[in-house]
Write a protein that holds these residues in place. Structure first.
Motif, PDB file in Angstrom:
ATOM      1  N   ASP A  53      12.234 -33.915 -31.424  1.00  0.00           N
ATOM      2  CA  ASP A  53      11.912 -34.545 -30.328  1.00  0.00           C
ATOM      3  C   ASP A  53      12.329 -35.919 -30.077  1.00  0.00           C
ATOM      4  OD1 ASP A  53      10.511 -34.638 -28.042  1.00  0.00           O
ATOM      5  OD2 ASP A  53       8.553 -34.230 -29.035  1.00  0.00           O
ATOM      6  N   ASP A  54      12.278 -36.441 -28.839  1.00  0.00           N
ATOM      7  CA  ASP A  54      12.777 -37.760 -28.577  1.00  0.00           C
ATOM      8  C   ASP A  54      11.474 -38.506 -29.297  1.00  0.00           C
ATOM      9  OD1 ASP A  54      12.159 -40.253 -26.840  1.00  0.00           O
ATOM     10  OD2 ASP A  54      14.110 -39.511 -26.377  1.00  0.00           O
ATOM     11  N   ASN A  55      11.995 -39.513 -29.902  1.00  0.00           N
ATOM     12  CA  ASN A  55      11.202 -40.468 -30.901  1.00  0.00           C
ATOM     13  C   ASN A  55      10.289 -41.218 -29.897  1.00  0.00           C
ATOM     14  OD1 ASN A  55      12.203 -39.722 -33.257  1.00  0.00           O
ATOM     15  ND2 ASN A  55      13.494 -41.587 -33.440  1.00  0.00           N
ATOM     16  N   LEU A  56      10.665 -41.710 -28.713  1.00  0.00           N
ATOM     17  CA  LEU A  56       9.781 -42.299 -27.764  1.00  0.00           C
ATOM     18  C   LEU A  56       8.649 -41.535 -27.380  1.00  0.00           C
ATOM     19  CD1 LEU A  56      11.949 -44.831 -25.664  1.00  0.00           C
ATOM     20  CD2 LEU A  56      10.540 -45.472 -27.523  1.00  0.00           C
ATOM     21  N   ILE A  57       8.839 -40.296 -27.295  1.00  0.00           N
ATOM     22  CA  ILE A  57       7.937 -39.420 -26.764  1.00  0.00           C
ATOM     23  C   ILE A  57       6.911 -38.985 -27.796  1.00  0.00           C
ATOM     24  CG2 ILE A  57       7.280 -36.884 -25.948  1.00  0.00           C
ATOM     25  CD1 ILE A  57       9.887 -37.151 -24.232  1.00  0.00           C
ATOM     26  N   VAL A  58       7.518 -38.901 -29.093  1.00  0.00           N
ATOM     27  CA  VAL A  58       6.510 -38.830 -30.413  1.00  0.00           C
ATOM     28  C   VAL A  58       5.622 -40.011 -30.446  1.00  0.00           C
ATOM     29  CG1 VAL A  58       6.557 -38.382 -32.802  1.00  0.00           C
ATOM     30  CG2 VAL A  58       8.283 -37.255 -31.423  1.00  0.00           C
ATOM     31  N   LEU A  59       6.137 -41.168 -30.388  1.00  0.00           N
ATOM     32  CA  LEU A  59       5.415 -42.435 -30.354  1.00  0.00           C
ATOM     33  C   LEU A  59       4.269 -42.441 -29.262  1.00  0.00           C
ATOM     34  CD1 LEU A  59       4.709 -45.074 -31.485  1.00  0.00           C
ATOM     35  CD2 LEU A  59       6.558 -46.113 -30.114  1.00  0.00           C
ATOM     36  N   ASN A  60       4.702 -41.945 -28.192  1.00  0.00           N
ATOM     37  CA  ASN A  60       3.571 -41.919 -27.246  1.00  0.00           C
ATOM     38  C   ASN A  60       2.716 -41.130 -27.348  1.00  0.00           C
ATOM     39  OD1 ASN A  60       2.788 -42.803 -24.645  1.00  0.00           O
ATOM     40  ND2 ASN A  60       3.341 -40.814 -23.894  1.00  0.00           N
ATOM     41  N   ASN A  61       3.116 -39.842 -28.027  1.00  0.00           N
ATOM     42  CA  ASN A  61       1.940 -38.682 -28.386  1.00  0.00           C
ATOM     43  C   ASN A  61       1.196 -39.282 -29.459  1.00  0.00           C
ATOM     44  OD1 ASN A  61       2.952 -36.886 -26.479  1.00  0.00           O
ATOM     45  ND2 ASN A  61       4.138 -35.784 -28.003  1.00  0.00           N
ATOM     46  N   LYS A  62       1.513 -39.848 -30.321  1.00  0.00           N
ATOM     47  CA  LYS A  62       0.636 -40.493 -31.449  1.00  0.00           C
ATOM     48  C   LYS A  62      -0.129 -41.674 -30.673  1.00  0.00           C
ATOM     49  CE  LYS A  62       3.557 -39.716 -35.730  1.00  0.00           C
ATOM     50  NZ  LYS A  62       4.251 -40.181 -36.835  1.00  0.00           N
ATOM     51  N   LEU A  63       0.167 -42.390 -29.730  1.00  0.00           N
ATOM     52  CA  LEU A  63      -0.552 -43.305 -29.406  1.00  0.00           C
ATOM     53  C   LEU A  63      -1.819 -42.491 -28.561  1.00  0.00           C
ATOM     54  CD1 LEU A  63       1.993 -45.942 -27.973  1.00  0.00           C
ATOM     55  CD2 LEU A  63       0.250 -46.275 -29.797  1.00  0.00           C
ATOM     56  N   ILE A  64      -1.181 -41.328 -27.986  1.00  0.00           N
ATOM     57  CA  ILE A  64      -2.626 -40.636 -27.249  1.00  0.00           C
ATOM     58  C   ILE A  64      -3.628 -40.005 -28.168  1.00  0.00           C
ATOM     59  CG2 ILE A  64      -2.745 -38.301 -25.826  1.00  0.00           C
ATOM     60  CD1 ILE A  64       0.026 -38.879 -24.615  1.00  0.00           C
ATOM     61  N   TYR A  65      -2.954 -39.188 -29.304  1.00  0.00           N
ATOM     62  CA  TYR A  65      -3.731 -38.923 -30.307  1.00  0.00           C
ATOM     63  C   TYR A  65      -4.435 -40.156 -30.979  1.00  0.00           C
ATOM     64  CZ  TYR A  65      -4.978 -36.350 -34.598  1.00  0.00           C
ATOM     65  OH  TYR A  65      -5.390 -35.375 -35.452  1.00  0.00           O
ATOM     66  N   THR A  66      -4.337 -41.065 -31.182  1.00  0.00           N
ATOM     67  CA  THR A  66      -5.035 -42.277 -31.886  1.00  0.00           C
ATOM     68  C   THR A  66      -6.189 -42.506 -31.010  1.00  0.00           C
ATOM     69  OG1 THR A  66      -3.072 -42.779 -33.062  1.00  0.00           O
ATOM     70  CG2 THR A  66      -4.838 -44.356 -32.890  1.00  0.00           C
ATOM     71  N   LYS A  67      -5.916 -42.615 -29.795  1.00  0.00           N
ATOM     72  CA  LYS A  67      -6.782 -43.241 -28.607  1.00  0.00           C
ATOM     73  C   LYS A  67      -7.819 -42.090 -28.707  1.00  0.00           C
ATOM     74  CE  LYS A  67      -7.421 -44.723 -23.929  1.00  0.00           C
ATOM     75  NZ  LYS A  67      -6.846 -44.845 -22.642  1.00  0.00           N
ATOM     76  N   LYS A  68      -7.686 -40.683 -28.565  1.00  0.00           N
ATOM     77  CA  LYS A  68      -8.639 -39.768 -28.447  1.00  0.00           C
ATOM     78  C   LYS A  68      -9.537 -39.853 -29.681  1.00  0.00           C
ATOM     79  CE  LYS A  68      -5.657 -35.905 -26.546  1.00  0.00           C
ATOM     80  NZ  LYS A  68      -6.497 -35.055 -25.909  1.00  0.00           N
ATOM     81  N   LEU A  69      -8.922 -40.095 -30.930  1.00  0.00           N
ATOM     82  CA  LEU A  69      -9.726 -40.186 -32.102  1.00  0.00           C
ATOM     83  C   LEU A  69     -10.458 -41.407 -32.060  1.00  0.00           C
ATOM     84  CD1 LEU A  69      -7.342 -38.770 -34.726  1.00  0.00           C
ATOM     85  CD2 LEU A  69      -9.085 -37.519 -33.548  1.00  0.00           C
ATOM     86  N   GLY A  70     -10.264 -42.488 -31.252  1.00  0.00           N
ATOM     87  CA  GLY A  70     -11.099 -43.721 -31.227  1.00  0.00           C
ATOM     88  C   GLY A  70     -10.397 -44.497 -32.380  1.00  0.00           C
TER      89      GLY A  70
END
Length: 146
Positions: A53-70
């Motif tokens: 997958d595109d690394n920038l998209i993966v990073l953005n997904n990780k930021l979304i996930y982290t935010k979801k977890l607080g």
């Protein structure tokens, strides 16, 4: 429909959340494909750099996930799994390993364990089985890839 005695549920952040009935301070989460930015075969909340997958998209997904977890990116630690029998101790020196770049993942391991409650251990499971272990007296948390 949630039942009173369920120990896991899809929470309001679209994350599968496991809640231990006796030790609720130990939080176990399993991401879903919901709410991510990956497209085509990676559709959704792909958190793995190593699948193409595109690394920038993966990073953005990780930021979304982290935010979801607080949580903060510095709390997250990811492993480069090898389908072997090695596990690695991680501590505060390993903060954000594997979050921003694949090259910083904890290498050549199939499990992570820590005594630091502020760290969030992460693995990739796809068609494999995650094993979660905790020992409350030692404040030990462990994830294994099986």
């Amino acid at each position: 429909m949630e039942r009173k005695n369920d120990i896991f549920k899809l929470n309001n952040q679209n994350i599968l959340e496991f809640v231990h009935p006796v030790y609720p301070e130990y939080k176990i989460y399993f991401s879903t494909i919901l709410d991510g930015n990956s497209i085509n075969q990676f559709n959704g909340l792909n958190l793995a750099y190593h699948v193409g997958d595109d690394n920038l998209i993966v990073l953005n997904n990780k930021l979304i996930y982290t935010k979801k977890l607080g949580l903060k990116p510095s709390q997250m630690i990811f492993a480069k799994q090898i389908h072997g029998s090695y596990i690695s101790l991680v501590n505060l020196d390993n903060q954000d390993h594997g979050f921003f770049k694949q090259e910083t993942e904890i290498q050549n391991t199939d499990g992570l364990y820590t005594f630091k409650s502020e760290l969030a251990l992460n693995g990739y499971y796809a068609d494999c089985t995650p094993i979660y272990i905790f020992e409350p007296n030692l404040k030990l948390t462990c994830i294994l890839h099986a």
